[in-house]
Design a protein around this motif. Structure first.
Motif, PDB file in Angstrom:
ATOM      1  N   ALA A 106       2.948   6.712   3.710  1.00  0.00           N
ATOM      2  CA  ALA A 106       1.919   6.432   3.061  1.00  0.00           C
ATOM      3  C   ALA A 106       2.087   5.524   2.321  1.00  0.00           C
ATOM      4  N   MET A 107       3.070   4.783   1.806  1.00  0.00           N
ATOM      5  CA  MET A 107       2.730   3.114   0.649  1.00  0.00           C
ATOM      6  C   MET A 107       2.681   2.400   2.308  1.00  0.00           C
ATOM      7  N   LYS A 108       2.976   2.106   3.363  1.00  0.00           N
ATOM      8  CA  LYS A 108       3.028   1.332   4.295  1.00  0.00           C
ATOM      9  C   LYS A 108       1.861   1.009   4.305  1.00  0.00           C
ATOM     10  N   ASN A 109       1.336   1.690   4.284  1.00  0.00           N
ATOM     11  CA  ASN A 109       0.042   2.446   5.335  1.00  0.00           C
ATOM     12  C   ASN A 109      -1.828   1.496   4.498  1.00  0.00           C
ATOM     13  N   LEU A 110      -0.489   1.062   3.138  1.00  0.00           N
ATOM     14  CA  LEU A 110      -1.716   0.110   2.406  1.00  0.00           C
ATOM     15  C   LEU A 110      -1.381  -1.688   3.229  1.00  0.00           C
ATOM     16  N   ILE A 137      -6.957   8.180  -0.652  1.00  0.00           N
ATOM     17  CA  ILE A 137      -5.618   9.000   0.053  1.00  0.00           C
ATOM     18  C   ILE A 137      -5.195   8.284   1.254  1.00  0.00           C
ATOM     19  N   SER A 138      -4.018   8.441   1.383  1.00  0.00           N
ATOM     20  CA  SER A 138      -3.651   8.047   2.686  1.00  0.00           C
ATOM     21  C   SER A 138      -2.917   8.383   3.318  1.00  0.00           C
ATOM     22  N   LEU A 139      -3.326   8.710   4.738  1.00  0.00           N
ATOM     23  CA  LEU A 139      -2.742   9.449   5.521  1.00  0.00           C
ATOM     24  C   LEU A 139      -2.561   8.775   6.954  1.00  0.00           C
ATOM     25  N   PRO A 140      -1.099   8.213   6.983  1.00  0.00           N
ATOM     26  CA  PRO A 140      -0.725   7.523   7.736  1.00  0.00           C
ATOM     27  C   PRO A 140       0.286   8.155   9.063  1.00  0.00           C
ATOM     28  N   ASN A 176      11.239  -8.885   1.968  1.00  0.00           N
ATOM     29  CA  ASN A 176       9.782  -9.407   0.986  1.00  0.00           C
ATOM     30  C   ASN A 176       8.248  -8.853   1.733  1.00  0.00           C
ATOM     31  N   LEU A 177       8.576  -8.386   2.547  1.00  0.00           N
ATOM     32  CA  LEU A 177       7.261  -7.730   3.354  1.00  0.00           C
ATOM     33  C   LEU A 177       7.651  -6.263   2.835  1.00  0.00           C
ATOM     34  N   ALA A 178       8.626  -6.051   2.460  1.00  0.00           N
ATOM     35  CA  ALA A 178       9.064  -4.054   1.565  1.00  0.00           C
ATOM     36  C   ALA A 178       8.369  -4.309   0.570  1.00  0.00           C
ATOM     37  N   ARG A 179       8.156  -5.867  -0.216  1.00  0.00           N
ATOM     38  CA  ARG A 179       7.756  -6.571  -1.537  1.00  0.00           C
ATOM     39  C   ARG A 179       6.425  -6.285  -1.782  1.00  0.00           C
ATOM     40  N   VAL A 180       5.743  -6.904  -0.599  1.00  0.00           N
ATOM     41  CA  VAL A 180       4.743  -6.985  -0.405  1.00  0.00           C
ATOM     42  C   VAL A 180       4.131  -5.290  -0.498  1.00  0.00           C
ATOM     43  N   VAL A 181       4.353  -4.466   0.492  1.00  0.00           N
ATOM     44  CA  VAL A 181       4.139  -2.950  -0.110  1.00  0.00           C
ATOM     45  C   VAL A 181       4.035  -2.964  -1.013  1.00  0.00           C
ATOM     46  N   ASP A 183       3.214  12.262  -5.587  1.00  0.00           N
ATOM     47  CA  ASP A 183       4.140  11.480  -5.317  1.00  0.00           C
ATOM     48  C   ASP A 183       4.838  10.312  -4.460  1.00  0.00           C
ATOM     49  N   VAL A 184       3.651   9.408  -3.781  1.00  0.00           N
ATOM     50  CA  VAL A 184       3.719   8.615  -3.072  1.00  0.00           C
ATOM     51  C   VAL A 184       5.505   7.976  -3.056  1.00  0.00           C
ATOM     52  N   VAL A 185       5.524   7.988  -3.968  1.00  0.00           N
ATOM     53  CA  VAL A 185       7.230   7.303  -3.395  1.00  0.00           C
ATOM     54  C   VAL A 185       8.151   8.479  -2.916  1.00  0.00           C
ATOM     55  N   ALA A 186       7.765   9.560  -3.751  1.00  0.00           N
ATOM     56  CA  ALA A 186       9.046  11.554  -2.236  1.00  0.00           C
ATOM     57  C   ALA A 186       8.607  11.259  -1.352  1.00  0.00           C
ATOM     58  N   ALA A 187       6.926  11.279  -0.960  1.00  0.00           N
ATOM     59  CA  ALA A 187       6.598  11.814   0.093  1.00  0.00           C
ATOM     60  C   ALA A 187       6.929  10.001   1.262  1.00  0.00           C
TER      61      ALA A 187
END
Length: 232
Positions: free
Chosen positions: A141-145, A125-128, A179-184, A228-232
């Protein structure tokens, strides 16, 4: 979540206590009421996970200092939940970092290194906080990784800023921010988020931390929740 599952909750405490204390002095607003995950969100989600059958709970973050865990209430909540806090910058409680495959959709990294707890989670669970980010555009939530990457392995100098992932000027479109977004995206291919909970109750605009001169506190009174993490 099924009965007996192991659940990990990734929070965001970017910048550590010195930044949080400076922000409080300059604005009068606590970090958890602006740009950090609020501990009550962690508490509620942890209780719901236990109600759903989870028997092992882990609170995960590459925190800068132990004080941020204790002073802002996260250790107390972990103790109440019976959860274990793991600093994802560290190897502990294992003997080495796990090398985890990004898979066929890899863009920048074919494999990443993470604390080996990520090999044991049944539900992640991602809680940013829901924030803007000066390089990546947004941090949800995605960048939180990004905080699951051990800084010692992804830093090109001293400190814990993961400079390596911000400086890919030689790949694909040769744009470091793209490319930072691609790392995410690579991070999300390697580590699937099963539930995203973006805290936009009390958050910020204009940046991800007090080092961003444009950052300002904002209240939106919203939680954005999706499988759906992309939707969130």
């Amino acid at each position: 979540i099924k009965s007996g599952d192991t659940v990990g909750m990734k929070i965001n405490l970017t910048g550590g206590t010195p930044s949080a204390d400076g922000w409080l002095r300059s604005t009068g607003v606590n970090a958890v009421d602006s740009y950090w995950t609020h501990p009550q969100i962690v508490n509620v989600v942890g209780e719901l996970a236990k109600d759903a059958g989870a028997t092992k709970l882990f609170i995960l973050e590459s925190y800068y200092d132990q004080e941020s865990i204790v002073k802002f209430g996260f250790k107390q909540i972990a103790d109440t939940l019976g959860a274990t806090i793991i600093n994802t910058n560290k190897i502990s409680p294992y003997t080495d970092f796990a090398k985890r495959s990004v898979g066929s959709k890899a863009l920048i990294y074919s494999e990443i290194y993470q604390n080996a707890i990520f090999n044991e989670l049944d539900c992640f669970i991602s809680l940013p906080k829901a924030k803007q980010h000066v390089s990546a555009g947004v941090t949800h939530a995605m960048k939180n990784l990004v905080g699951t990457l051990p800084a010692p392995r992804y830093n090109q100098g001293s400190g814990d800023t993961r400079t390596a992932i911000h400086n890919h000027n030689d790949k694909l479109d040769k744009n470091a921010n793209s490319n930072l977004a691609r790392v995410v995206l690579d991070l999300n291919s390697a580590t699937k988020i099963h539930l995203a909970i973006n805290d936009a109750i009390k958050t910020t605009i204009g940046g991800e931390g007090p080092w961003c001169s444009t950052m300002q506190n904002r209240t939106f009174n919203k939680l954005i929740i999706s499988k759906d993490v992309v939707a969130a």
